[in-house]
Design an enzyme around this catalytic site. Sequence first.
Site, short mmCIF file in Angstrom:
data_model
loop_
_atom_site.label_atom_id
_atom_site.label_comp_id
_atom_site.label_asym_id
_atom_site.label_seq_id
_atom_site.Cartn_x
_atom_site.Cartn_y
_atom_site.Cartn_z
N TRP A 136 0.80 -1.22 0.00
CA TRP A 136 0.00 0.00 0.00
C TRP A 136 0.84 1.27 0.00
CZ3 TRP A 136 1.96 2.46 4.07
CH2 TRP A 136 2.48 1.67 5.11
N ASN A 137 2.13 1.22 0.34
CA ASN A 137 2.84 2.47 0.63
C ASN A 137 3.08 3.35 -0.59
OD1 ASN A 137 4.68 0.47 -0.16
ND2 ASN A 137 6.37 1.39 0.97
N LYS A 160 -2.58 -8.64 -7.22
CA LYS A 160 -3.20 -8.77 -5.90
C LYS A 160 -2.63 -7.62 -5.07
CE LYS A 160 -4.21 -9.89 -1.61
NZ LYS A 160 -4.22 -8.75 -0.66
N SER A 163 -5.02 -4.86 0.71
CA SER A 163 -6.46 -4.77 0.90
C SER A 163 -6.95 -3.38 1.30
CB SER A 163 -6.90 -5.78 1.98
OG SER A 163 -6.70 -7.11 1.54
N GLY A 212 6.89 -6.28 -0.22
CA GLY A 212 6.17 -6.32 1.04
C GLY A 212 7.04 -6.79 2.19
N SER A 213 6.41 -7.44 3.14
CA SER A 213 7.07 -7.84 4.37
C SER A 213 7.86 -9.13 4.19
CB SER A 213 6.03 -8.04 5.47
OG SER A 213 5.21 -9.17 5.18
N GLU A 234 11.09 -7.84 -3.29
CA GLU A 234 11.62 -6.60 -2.70
C GLU A 234 10.95 -6.46 -1.35
OE1 GLU A 234 11.62 -3.27 -1.09
OE2 GLU A 234 10.54 -2.45 -2.81
N LEU A 235 11.74 -6.69 -0.31
CA LEU A 235 11.18 -6.77 1.04
C LEU A 235 11.57 -5.54 1.85
CD1 LEU A 235 11.83 -10.59 1.51
CD2 LEU A 235 9.85 -9.47 0.50
N CYS A 268 10.42 1.57 2.10
CA CYS A 268 11.50 0.60 2.30
C CYS A 268 12.86 1.24 2.08
CB CYS A 268 11.32 -0.59 1.35
SG CYS A 268 9.85 -1.58 1.66
N GLU A 368 12.77 -3.10 11.12
CA GLU A 368 12.48 -1.92 10.32
C GLU A 368 11.44 -1.04 11.01
OE1 GLU A 368 11.30 -0.81 5.71
OE2 GLU A 368 10.74 -2.78 6.51
#
Length: 464
Positions: A136-137, A160, A163, A212-213, A234-235, A268, A368
Amino acid sequence: MPIATVNPANGETLKTYEAMGEEELERRLQLAEATFRTYRTTTFAERARLMHRAADLLDESGEDIARVMTTEMGKPIKQARAEAAKCAKAMRWYADHAEELLADEEPAESDAKDSGASRVLVRYRPLGPVLAVMPWNFPLWQVVRFAAPALMAGNVGLLKHSSNVPQTALFLEDLFHRAGHPEGCFQTLLIDSGAVDDILRDDRVKAATLTGSEPAGRAVASTAGEMIKKTVLELGGSDPYIVMPSADIDRAAKIAVTARVQNNGQSCIAAKRFIVHTDIYDAFAERFVAGMKALKVGDPMDEDTDVGPLSTEQGRADLEELVDDATRSGATALCGGHRLRRPERPGWYYPPTVLSGITREMRIHREEAFGPVATLYRAADLDEAVLIANDSPFGLSSNVWTRDEGEVDRFVRDLEAGGVFVNGMTASHPAFPFGGVKRSGYGRELSGHGIREFCNITTVWHGA
């Protein structure tokens, strides 16, 4: 998590969506597979025409989608407008460069002859439907930096999205549809996270990319590994920002503020750990803290707001836990350190915060901090600065401030990161590869490296 638009500035739920059922999901997977069979044969010129049209439409819709992004996840409206413009730029860059980036390559004639061939080519061919699991960021940019190269390579996309940004996700599907891309070329799947595993196991889906995470990355990588499918991850990131005595301290401190609080600190690649040589530590800290204190926290729709709310209530709670753990263990909050509790300001706000006295035992040293919280470290010399910088499970990007070219060479050689930005803050650009090492993931997005990630690199050998 429900699929819904919840305004983080006030906690109000504005729209909710039902998750797609099995029948609709199956229809979309069939459509993606069928569309790929024909779309893969289109010319680069035709794909470029469609991508340029999408960029033009995005420019026309820039203000509207910026307001949607700000409403859904809280970024200041000026930054939302900039994100939309950046996406259009990336679309045009790939439209103009994809054919060159994916042109056939010919190995050396001597090697071809040595293999007994009259000619050898290396050709880049699309893989098929690619699943993108996005955060979402940066709800527009994260998707476009996948979609533009993937579609220009001849793949089709299945999104995807997070949400809490469903309207942005649906806008993207509509954008490509309005641009004239074939139905099924890019589809948004309004599904729960639990449905991702089944989709990734489907033989029609050929690869996946996730931003994401760590837990989400592990889950996708595990399933993809079991199914022998290509992934790009890419975490997280906890990027170091190193300042040495030869640096322009005023400029380094000013840029440090922006580098930390961009996107409300929820990036990130935001600088998070500020590692300063002891000779200039006090001077830098004074300027940096003053800059953080001067930021305006407020309604992200206001033009003069610097820092808006965090995207979710849980995100703020997680950030508070990291700060509280650090201060209980001896860290000092030089500014901020407690949530904004004024009753006239609902929403999930957290003030710009600078913590000093960080030790390895504190969670914030290893985890983080996803919000406007900076940690300050004192380094005796370059070697200690590198040790502190690399003492992290992450390795996404890094920032170094020095006028000494010898120091630059050392940092580039020794920092464990996917990028080293010298005398400036980390930023992404469509022409440059983006990605990390260690727990920040693997693979690369953007540039020629990014467009080739989801290609079948094919050797074509002709006998003599």
